[in-house]
Design an enzyme around this catalytic site. Structure first.
Site, short mmCIF file in Angstrom:
data_model
loop_
_atom_site.label_atom_id
_atom_site.label_comp_id
_atom_site.label_asym_id
_atom_site.label_seq_id
_atom_site.Cartn_x
_atom_site.Cartn_y
_atom_site.Cartn_z
N SER A 38 0.47 -1.36 -0.08
CA SER A 38 0.15 -0.13 -0.09
C SER A 38 1.08 1.66 0.03
CB SER A 38 -0.85 0.54 1.24
OG SER A 38 -1.65 1.16 1.59
N TYR A 44 -2.03 -1.32 10.43
CA TYR A 44 -1.98 -1.41 8.87
C TYR A 44 -1.21 -0.52 8.33
CZ TYR A 44 -3.94 -0.99 4.61
OH TYR A 44 -4.17 -0.99 2.70
P1 NAI Z 1 -12.07 -5.26 -0.09
O1 NAI Z 1 -12.43 -4.87 1.31
O2 NAI Z 1 -12.48 -4.11 -1.12
O3 NAI Z 1 -11.87 -6.43 -1.02
C1 NAI Z 1 -10.62 -7.27 0.47
C2 NAI Z 1 -11.37 -8.88 -0.39
O4 NAI Z 1 -10.57 -9.76 0.70
C3 NAI Z 1 -12.13 -8.69 0.37
O5 NAI Z 1 -13.27 -9.87 -0.96
C4 NAI Z 1 -12.80 -9.65 1.00
O6 NAI Z 1 -13.84 -10.22 1.60
C5 NAI Z 1 -11.49 -10.51 1.29
N1 NAI Z 1 -10.47 -10.74 3.28
C6 NAI Z 1 -10.58 -10.30 4.08
N2 NAI Z 1 -10.21 -10.86 4.80
C7 NAI Z 1 -9.96 -12.10 4.58
C8 NAI Z 1 -9.10 -12.66 5.18
N3 NAI Z 1 -8.73 -13.21 6.26
N4 NAI Z 1 -9.20 -14.07 4.58
C9 NAI Z 1 -9.00 -14.18 2.88
N5 NAI Z 1 -10.11 -13.41 2.26
C10 NAI Z 1 -9.92 -12.18 2.77
O7 NAI Z 1 -10.30 -4.41 -0.58
P2 NAI Z 1 -9.61 -3.93 -1.15
O8 NAI Z 1 -9.67 -2.53 -1.13
O9 NAI Z 1 -9.73 -4.94 -2.25
O10 NAI Z 1 -8.12 -4.04 -1.16
C11 NAI Z 1 -7.23 -5.68 -1.28
C12 NAI Z 1 -6.15 -4.67 -0.67
O11 NAI Z 1 -5.20 -4.20 -1.16
C13 NAI Z 1 -5.44 -5.36 0.39
O12 NAI Z 1 -4.84 -5.96 0.96
C14 NAI Z 1 -5.02 -3.79 0.93
O13 NAI Z 1 -5.08 -3.14 2.02
C15 NAI Z 1 -4.79 -2.96 -0.25
N6 NAI Z 1 -4.94 -1.42 -0.53
C16 NAI Z 1 -6.31 -1.03 -0.74
C17 NAI Z 1 -6.35 0.66 -0.76
C18 NAI Z 1 -8.15 1.05 -1.27
O14 NAI Z 1 -7.93 1.74 -0.53
N7 NAI Z 1 -9.01 0.26 -1.78
C19 NAI Z 1 -5.04 1.28 -1.06
C20 NAI Z 1 -3.72 0.33 -0.92
C21 NAI Z 1 -3.10 -1.10 -0.05
#
Ligand code: NAI
Length: 253
Positions: free
Chosen positions: A143, A156
């Site tokens: 991130s 985080y």
């Molecule tokens: P999101 O919450 O929209 O999607 C995350 C997915 O991971 C969901 O489908 C959820 O069910 C799954 N998940 C959560 N905990 C889990 C677990 N214990 N085991 C398996 N699956 C699990 O999140 P998003 O925004 O798509 O983030 C994805 C990655 O990108 C994360 O690592 C996040 O930290 C990173 N990220 C996101 C940013 C943003 O602005 N959205 C910015 C920087 C990094």
């Protein structure tokens, strides 16, 4: 198609960045192993992707548990005899709380889901990839919070900085064995994770969020998928051990 017939795993594939990346990788010809802890949303994602005529396996995996993570590489080996690439994407943001009040148990949860998961994913993936004639390519989800600090989300920020450290170390240990390892550092991307933070109002209004990136808007999850697809492909053959920001300029100053 830059990923034709490459067997690729994505964790956290049911929503947000993982889901958009899965769609893009399917369009680029990849054979996908999609996993998520949310069974229903994972099935919906697989259903949507079926229209793209892609080959998809789904497996419900909670990345907080090493034994569940191991099933992904096992599935790749038993079905396809190999794993060419992995996007270790699953992660959570945690609540926004000042450090002295931040609960220790939530800190531990973030360590498990955001950091130990990447450690466990890479361990199982590297074991397989180093034995393959064509090696493999791993992309970890860090991130911009792995590059700079930010108030109220100390666990985080700590986990994402650590993901970058793990990425660099794995790259040093396994580059000569045919495995490229990189990380992506998304900026502020419009996903369910971010929606939840914006709705909580704890870290500013939507208008304020929009001004945080010099390009003047939030990112789209597909814009992260584009970078991941390229890093997983042979076109990025010289890119190794890097943590690349896709952040609309967030980290310029
Ligand atoms: P999101 O919450 O929209 O999607 C995350 C997915 O991971 C969901 O489908 C959820 O069910 C799954 N998940 C959560 N905990 C889990 C677990 N214990 N085991 C398996 N699956 C699990 O999140 P998003 O925004 O798509 O983030 C994805 C990655 O990108 C994360 O690592 C996040 O930290 C990173 N990220 C996101 C940013 C943003 O602005 N959205 C910015 C920087 C990094």
């Amino acid at each position: 198609m830059i990923l034709e017939n490459k067997v690729i795993s994505i964790t956290g594939a049911a929503n947000g960045i993982g889901k958009s990346t899965a769609k893009l990788l399917a369009e680029e010809g990849a054979i996908l192993i999609l996993s998520d802890v949310n069974k229903l949303a994972l099935e919906e994602t697989a259903h949507e992707l079926a229209a793209l005529n892609s080959t998809i396996q789904t497996v419900v995996v909670d990345v907080a548990y090493q034994d569940q993570i191991e099933t992904i590489a096992q599935l790749a080996k038993s079905h396809y005899g190999r794993l060419d690439g992995a996007f270790n994407n699953a992660g959570i943001s945690g609540p926004s709380i000042e450090m002295i009040d931040y609960p220790d148990d939530v800190f531990d949860q973030l360590i498990s889901i955001n950091l130990k998961s990447i450690w466990w994913c890479m361990k199982s993936q590297l074991k397989l990839m180093v034995q393959q004639p064509n090696g493999g390519s791993i992309v970890n989800a860090a991130s911009v919070g792995g590059l700079v600090g930010k108030p109220l989300i100390s666990p985080y920020i700590a986990t994402k900085h650590a993901v970058i450290g793990l990425t660099k170390t794995a790259a040093l240990e396994y580059g000569s064995k045919g495995v490229r390892v990189n990380a992506v550092c998304p900026g502020i991307i419009r996903t369910p994770m971010l929606d939840a933070i914006i709705k909580s109002g704890e870290m500013g209004t939507e208008e304020q969020w929009n001004t945080l990136q010099p390009i003047g808007r939030l990112g789209d999850p597909r814009e992260i998928g584009e970078l991941v697809a390229w890093l997983l492909s042979d076109r990025a053959s010289l890119i190794h051990g890097q943590s690349i920001a896709a952040d609309g300029g967030f980290t310029i100053s």
